[in-house]
Design a protein around this motif. Sequence first.
Motif, PDB file in Angstrom:
ATOM      1  N   SER A 157      10.193 -56.844 -92.155  1.00  0.00           N
ATOM      2  CA  SER A 157      10.852 -55.589 -91.794  1.00  0.00           C
ATOM      3  C   SER A 157      12.322 -55.676 -92.181  1.00  0.00           C
ATOM      4  O   SER A 157      12.922 -56.755 -92.166  1.00  0.00           O
ATOM      5  N   PHE A 158      12.881 -54.547 -92.552  1.00  0.00           N
ATOM      6  CA  PHE A 158      14.283 -54.505 -92.938  1.00  0.00           C
ATOM      7  C   PHE A 158      14.812 -53.108 -92.691  1.00  0.00           C
ATOM      8  O   PHE A 158      14.061 -52.136 -92.588  1.00  0.00           O
ATOM      9  N   MET A 159      16.139 -53.015 -92.584  1.00  0.00           N
ATOM     10  CA  MET A 159      16.803 -51.725 -92.448  1.00  0.00           C
ATOM     11  C   MET A 159      17.140 -51.211 -93.836  1.00  0.00           C
ATOM     12  O   MET A 159      17.602 -51.971 -94.684  1.00  0.00           O
ATOM     13  N   ARG A 160      16.903 -49.932 -94.046  1.00  0.00           N
ATOM     14  CA  ARG A 160      17.189 -49.346 -95.351  1.00  0.00           C
ATOM     15  C   ARG A 160      18.255 -48.283 -95.180  1.00  0.00           C
ATOM     16  O   ARG A 160      18.095 -47.352 -94.396  1.00  0.00           O
ATOM     17  N   ILE A 205      13.673 -48.354 -89.931  1.00  0.00           N
ATOM     18  CA  ILE A 205      13.033 -49.644 -90.126  1.00  0.00           C
ATOM     19  C   ILE A 205      11.886 -49.486 -91.125  1.00  0.00           C
ATOM     20  O   ILE A 205      11.013 -48.641 -90.955  1.00  0.00           O
ATOM     21  N   TRP A 206      11.913 -50.313 -92.162  1.00  0.00           N
ATOM     22  CA  TRP A 206      10.893 -50.290 -93.200  1.00  0.00           C
ATOM     23  C   TRP A 206      10.134 -51.609 -93.199  1.00  0.00           C
ATOM     24  O   TRP A 206      10.637 -52.630 -92.727  1.00  0.00           O
ATOM     25  N   LEU A 207       8.915 -51.584 -93.749  1.00  0.00           N
ATOM     26  CA  LEU A 207       8.106 -52.786 -93.935  1.00  0.00           C
ATOM     27  C   LEU A 207       7.803 -52.965 -95.410  1.00  0.00           C
ATOM     28  O   LEU A 207       7.661 -51.996 -96.159  1.00  0.00           O
ATOM     29  N   LYS A 210       8.126 -46.751 -94.654  1.00  0.00           N
ATOM     30  CA  LYS A 210       8.868 -46.634 -93.396  1.00  0.00           C
ATOM     31  C   LYS A 210       7.920 -46.922 -92.233  1.00  0.00           C
ATOM     32  O   LYS A 210       6.813 -46.414 -92.182  1.00  0.00           O
ATOM     33  N   PHE A 211       8.372 -47.746 -91.302  1.00  0.00           N
ATOM     34  CA  PHE A 211       7.514 -48.185 -90.201  1.00  0.00           C
ATOM     35  C   PHE A 211       7.891 -47.533 -88.877  1.00  0.00           C
ATOM     36  O   PHE A 211       7.031 -47.188 -88.076  1.00  0.00           O
ATOM     37  N   MET A 212       9.184 -47.393 -88.619  1.00  0.00           N
ATOM     38  CA  MET A 212       9.652 -46.846 -87.342  1.00  0.00           C
ATOM     39  C   MET A 212      10.801 -45.892 -87.560  1.00  0.00           C
ATOM     40  O   MET A 212      11.648 -46.128 -88.423  1.00  0.00           O
TER      41      MET A 212
END
Length: 289
Positions: free
Chosen positions: A70-73, A83-85, A95-97
Amino acid sequence: IWSPNGKYIAGIVQKYGYPDFCFLCGSPHAEVFIIDVAKMEKQIILESNSDHPVNFDPPISWFPDSEHLSFMRGQYIDNNRKIWLTDLAGKDIHKFMNEVGDPVWSPDGSKVALLEKRNDSGNWMSFLYVLDLSTQEKRLIRESEGAGFFIDSVSWTPDGKNLIYIYGLTQDYDVVQAKILLFNLESGDLLQIMNDSYEYLGAEYSPVNSLIALQRFDKSQPDFDHRYMTVIWDFVNKCEIVLPILSTSKSSWSPNGQKLVITAGGDAYIVDLTKFVGDKFVQTGSICP
């Protein structure tokens, strides 16, 4: 940071241009990579440059399945980051969240701690939440008191019942106060772990025992490199060892609690505690004399 299954170490590299250096504006080159621990081979997962300007905002974290990161974009100054995966091939990216906090998953994967930082009229504020993934209930754990106060370095205890984090105060970009706190999610009790004169800029609880890896800042040291050191603190037996690596900034435990990967400057090191501490650590997990 070490993957939950112990097979990989993930990292992020940000390279900033000169002379127009701007940390908050994003970097002209960034890459997210993994290291195969058995082979010590590096693989770049995500990459950006001036032609493809996507800023991967640190920190990154492992999804509990060890197959996704997971990372911030988005730019750090953008409150609309999400939050992306990505999978480990860098192909399935989504995008995850719809959350803007840096995620830290609980040991069983049922909850996620979210550390959110907002720019409120020029003042940075920190908010620590816990999101229950089954009920989607989001609970506020702590918010910073005002300008200069910050929350950082969140991790879980192995049983998933407590969070530890750094709460501190900066003035003129210098840390003037930093405490390591332990919060019990069931009782709401808050405990200060360390009560000495040092400042601590990072803390991560071992996934298997009561050891905590701390990034200690000793402003009394005349040599800059000696000010930042990694210390392992035994929370139960109240003793510590200082690891012989200078100018450290972050550490991450292996899943079995026997090794640490430590970043220092532009380098990274793996410390095998079974060799550094000796047979007693192998048998009891203790670092105390």
